[in-house]
Design a protein around this motif. Structure first.
Motif, short mmCIF file in Angstrom:
data_model
loop_
_atom_site.label_atom_id
_atom_site.label_comp_id
_atom_site.label_asym_id
_atom_site.label_seq_id
_atom_site.Cartn_x
_atom_site.Cartn_y
_atom_site.Cartn_z
N ALA A 147 0.83 -1.21 0.00
CA ALA A 147 0.00 0.00 0.00
C ALA A 147 0.87 1.26 0.00
N VAL A 148 1.93 1.26 0.80
CA VAL A 148 2.83 2.41 0.83
C VAL A 148 3.51 2.59 -0.53
N ALA A 149 3.93 1.50 -1.14
CA ALA A 149 4.55 1.59 -2.47
C ALA A 149 3.60 2.22 -3.47
N ILE A 150 2.36 1.78 -3.45
CA ILE A 150 1.35 2.28 -4.39
C ILE A 150 1.04 3.75 -4.13
N LEU A 151 0.76 4.07 -2.88
CA LEU A 151 0.28 5.41 -2.55
C LEU A 151 1.38 6.46 -2.49
N CYS A 152 2.59 6.05 -2.17
CA CYS A 152 3.69 7.02 -1.99
C CYS A 152 4.75 6.93 -3.08
N GLY A 153 4.59 6.01 -4.03
CA GLY A 153 5.51 5.92 -5.14
C GLY A 153 6.88 5.37 -4.79
N LEU A 154 6.94 4.53 -3.75
CA LEU A 154 8.22 3.93 -3.36
C LEU A 154 8.39 2.58 -4.05
N ASP A 155 9.64 2.15 -4.22
CA ASP A 155 9.87 0.84 -4.82
C ASP A 155 9.94 -0.24 -3.74
N ALA A 156 10.01 -1.48 -4.17
CA ALA A 156 9.97 -2.62 -3.25
C ALA A 156 11.11 -2.57 -2.24
N ARG A 157 12.32 -2.24 -2.67
CA ARG A 157 13.45 -2.19 -1.74
C ARG A 157 13.24 -1.13 -0.67
N GLN A 158 12.67 0.01 -1.06
CA GLN A 158 12.43 1.07 -0.09
C GLN A 158 11.40 0.66 0.96
N VAL A 174 -4.86 9.92 2.14
CA VAL A 174 -5.04 9.45 0.77
C VAL A 174 -5.87 10.47 -0.01
N TRP A 175 -5.42 10.79 -1.24
CA TRP A 175 -6.12 11.72 -2.10
C TRP A 175 -6.59 11.00 -3.36
N ARG A 176 -7.79 11.36 -3.76
CA ARG A 176 -8.33 10.89 -5.04
C ARG A 176 -8.67 12.11 -5.87
N MET A 177 -8.13 12.14 -7.08
CA MET A 177 -8.45 13.22 -8.00
C MET A 177 -8.98 12.59 -9.28
N PRO A 178 -9.96 13.23 -9.90
CA PRO A 178 -10.48 12.68 -11.16
C PRO A 178 -9.36 12.52 -12.19
N ASP A 179 -9.40 11.41 -12.87
CA ASP A 179 -8.44 11.13 -13.95
C ASP A 179 -6.98 11.14 -13.51
N PRO A 181 -4.08 8.94 -10.67
CA PRO A 181 -3.95 7.82 -9.74
C PRO A 181 -4.17 8.28 -8.30
N THR A 182 -4.69 7.37 -7.50
CA THR A 182 -4.83 7.64 -6.07
C THR A 182 -3.43 7.78 -5.48
N THR A 183 -3.23 8.80 -4.65
CA THR A 183 -1.92 9.03 -4.04
C THR A 183 -2.08 9.17 -2.53
N GLY A 184 -0.95 9.12 -1.84
CA GLY A 184 -1.01 9.23 -0.39
C GLY A 184 0.27 9.78 0.19
N GLN A 185 0.20 10.07 1.46
CA GLN A 185 1.35 10.57 2.20
C GLN A 185 1.29 9.96 3.59
N ILE A 186 2.42 9.43 4.06
CA ILE A 186 2.48 8.88 5.41
C ILE A 186 2.36 10.04 6.40
N VAL A 187 1.42 9.92 7.33
CA VAL A 187 1.26 10.96 8.34
C VAL A 187 1.59 10.46 9.74
N GLY A 188 1.83 9.16 9.88
CA GLY A 188 2.19 8.64 11.19
C GLY A 188 2.52 7.17 11.17
N LEU A 189 3.45 6.78 12.03
CA LEU A 189 3.78 5.38 12.23
C LEU A 189 4.00 5.16 13.72
N ARG A 190 3.19 4.28 14.29
CA ARG A 190 3.37 3.93 15.70
C ARG A 190 3.75 2.46 15.77
N ALA A 191 4.97 2.23 16.16
CA ALA A 191 5.44 0.85 16.22
C ALA A 191 5.45 0.35 17.64
#
Length: 191
Positions: A147-158, A174-179, A181-191
């Motif tokens: 999901a992070v790769a898809i939404l944030c444009g990262l590759d598998a190694r990243q 997550v943002w959706r704009m007409p015509d 791709p759906t994009t996103g930005q990480i806003v938090g990680l709690r491990a």
């Protein structure tokens, strides 16, 4: 343009933790379920989904009871299928083969397992069906990385370099704009 918060929660610790459990339906521990329930408090959720594998499903059921939301199961949010390696400890897998997989999981998938592109394809399809509402998905480390790769444009190694311990919570806007791709930005990680 519409945006929403997407929270991805890795299932809690399963029985026999540390194994390459893809399609293996390892049962979650009680502590693992409880850790997930704690992470999911106060997220302001409107939608709750989970992988249908018990380590995610049972945590999702507990969260649903706690926040009074119905749980929808979606098998597209399952972990990567590790094929012949499924259920094994990393030490039980040929080191060179495992290293090649980690370097390029699409060119060197586990024997009889799933390619990275297949995982990202099913996760992308699952993301495309989400409503633009605050959503929590109880899932697996590989699905979260896809999901992070898809939404944030990262590759598998990243994305495989991101540490996602059991019960870690990753939040994305997550943002959706007409015509577009759906994009996103990480806003938090709690491990």
């Amino acid at each position: 343009m519409s945006d929403f918060l997407l929270h991805l929660l890795r299932h809690g610790e399963p029985e026999g933790a540390g194994r390459l459990n893809g399609r293996t339906d390892a049962s979650p521990t009680a502590a693992g379920i409880a850790a997930c329930a704690v992470r999911a408090r106060d997220l302001g959720l409107e939608t709750l989904l989970a992988s249908d594998l018990s380590r995610a499903r049972l945590a999702g059921e507990a969260i649903g009871r706690a926040v009074d939301l119905p749980l929808t199961l979606d098998p597209r949010w399952r972990e990567l299928d590790f094929g012949a390696w499924d259920g094994l400890l990393a030490e039980e897998v040929d080191g060179l083969a495992l290293s090649r997989f980690r370097d390029d999981p699409d060119r060197h998938p586990p024997p009889g397992g799933e390619r990275w592109s297949a995982l990202t394809g099913r996760i992308s399809a699952a993301i495309d069906t989400l409503s633009a509402r605050p959503t929590l998905i109880v899932t697996h480390g590989g699905a979260m990385r896809a999901a992070v790769a898809i939404l944030c444009g990262l590759d598998a190694r990243q994305v495989w370099a991101i540490d996602l311990p059991y019960a870690s919570l990753l939040s994305l806007r997550v943002w959706r704009m007409p015509d577009a791709p759906t994009t996103g930005q990480i806003v938090g990680l709690r491990a």
